[in-house]
Scaffold this motif. Sequence first.
Motif, short mmCIF file in Angstrom:
data_model
loop_
_atom_site.label_atom_id
_atom_site.label_comp_id
_atom_site.label_asym_id
_atom_site.label_seq_id
_atom_site.Cartn_x
_atom_site.Cartn_y
_atom_site.Cartn_z
N UNK A 1 0.85 -1.19 0.00
CA UNK A 1 0.00 0.00 0.00
C UNK A 1 0.88 1.24 0.00
N UNK A 2 0.49 2.26 -0.79
CA UNK A 2 1.30 3.46 -0.85
C UNK A 2 1.04 4.33 0.37
N UNK A 3 2.05 5.12 0.75
CA UNK A 3 1.95 6.01 1.91
C UNK A 3 2.56 7.36 1.56
N UNK A 4 2.06 8.41 2.21
CA UNK A 4 2.64 9.74 2.07
C UNK A 4 2.05 10.63 3.14
N UNK A 5 2.65 11.79 3.42
CA UNK A 5 2.08 12.71 4.41
C UNK A 5 0.80 13.38 3.92
N UNK A 6 0.47 13.22 2.66
CA UNK A 6 -0.70 13.88 2.08
C UNK A 6 -1.97 13.16 2.51
N UNK A 7 -2.95 13.92 3.01
CA UNK A 7 -4.23 13.33 3.40
C UNK A 7 -4.90 12.69 2.19
N UNK A 8 -5.66 11.62 2.45
CA UNK A 8 -6.40 10.89 1.41
C UNK A 8 -5.47 10.26 0.37
N UNK A 9 -4.30 9.80 0.83
CA UNK A 9 -3.40 9.10 -0.08
C UNK A 9 -4.06 7.83 -0.61
N UNK A 10 -4.73 7.08 0.27
CA UNK A 10 -5.40 5.84 -0.15
C UNK A 10 -6.71 6.15 -0.85
N UNK A 11 -6.83 5.69 -2.08
CA UNK A 11 -8.07 5.88 -2.85
C UNK A 11 -8.74 4.56 -3.21
N UNK A 12 -8.02 3.48 -3.06
CA UNK A 12 -8.60 2.18 -3.40
C UNK A 12 -8.59 1.28 -2.17
N UNK A 13 -9.68 0.54 -1.99
CA UNK A 13 -9.68 -0.49 -0.97
C UNK A 13 -8.69 -1.57 -1.37
N UNK A 14 -7.83 -1.97 -0.45
CA UNK A 14 -6.85 -3.01 -0.74
C UNK A 14 -6.95 -4.11 0.31
N UNK A 15 -6.93 -5.34 -0.14
CA UNK A 15 -6.90 -6.48 0.78
C UNK A 15 -5.51 -7.10 0.77
N UNK A 16 -4.98 -7.33 1.95
CA UNK A 16 -3.68 -7.97 2.10
C UNK A 16 -3.79 -9.14 3.06
N UNK A 17 -3.14 -10.25 2.75
CA UNK A 17 -3.30 -11.49 3.51
C UNK A 17 -2.10 -11.74 4.42
N UNK A 18 -2.38 -11.99 5.69
CA UNK A 18 -1.35 -12.36 6.66
C UNK A 18 -1.67 -13.77 7.16
N UNK A 19 -0.67 -14.62 7.17
CA UNK A 19 -0.87 -16.02 7.57
C UNK A 19 -0.06 -16.36 8.82
N UNK A 20 -0.69 -17.07 9.70
CA UNK A 20 -0.06 -17.66 10.87
C UNK A 20 -0.49 -19.12 10.93
N UNK A 21 0.12 -19.91 11.79
CA UNK A 21 -0.25 -21.33 11.89
C UNK A 21 -1.74 -21.45 12.22
#
Length: 332
Positions: free
Chosen positions: A67-87
């Motif tokens: 996911x992109x990041x910046x100090x600018x408000x409203x940087x995120x414009x798209x919903x993004x799903x990211x998967x984290x796995x544990x046992x």
Amino acid sequence: MQEFDPFATMSDEELDAMVAASAAEDAGAQADAAASQGFRSGFVALVGRPNAGKSTLLNACLGTKMAITSPVAQTTRRRMRGVVRRDGVQIVFVDTPGLHKPHDSLGSELNKSALAELGDVDVLCFLIDASQPIGRGDAWVAERVAKSTAKRILVLTKADLTTPEQVLAQIKAAHELCDFDDEIVLSATEHFNVDTFIDLVASYLPAGPKWFPDNMDTDVSDDMLVAEFVREKLLLRTREEVPHSVGVICDSMERRRGVLHIHATIYVEREGQKGIIIGKKGEMLKHVGIDARRDLERLFGCKVFLELEVRVQAHWREDERAIRRLGYAADE
């Protein structure tokens, strides 16, 4: 003799209903099998005001930059799903645009995208910047969070930028806005309490199937990742009047002889903004391309040739068709 086709007399609606029922039955069987094996999974939304640290936390949980990041408000414009796995656990984190008072059609679409996630997740993480006073914007978000039937976790971010006294005051103020099932203080940039946060979220997940295959870490397409990384570099390098007017589309991607050739178009609303992005003798656009190419080569694991073009489309943030074409519509 002609063979009997049991589906020949069925309408399209009946066929669709049958397929949907079969899919639901398969999903239920998977969930039952997972439950019997002790496997847990679910969807976890990260919500909050702009710049609360949602995308930074997602990247920290994933262990890589998606996911992109910046100090600018409203940087995120798209919903993004990211998967984290544990046992025995699969967590599908959902990064959402920051909830804010919209000033144009684009802002309204971003709010719709974020609010749509509140009723469709197992765990709702309300992120609040620990270094900034809680204000009316947080209260507005809290009203929406309070209506969710999901488990609610208060997440105070940017702990490295504040004091223990400020953190305690923020926790007290947050609990006056909304009831929570749990809470945690963390710093995604310093990776403080990130692993504990993942464990905490996992503890609230129900029994369920693997929603994503093991070789898939995000649901965002390659062309959208290209557009987002280019836009991030523009946000980091341009002046205040430019970032919110910038939209990016990846027009083409083609691998030739081991090199990934990418063409992307940058859209702005005024000729003056186009001049700023191109820069004197094309220097600004050149540096944006160099910065973006480095991230893309890391992401795709190969050499990248990136060609950027800048076009003017007046008032595109008020144009529903333009918003949809750029991939910022709520249902994209």
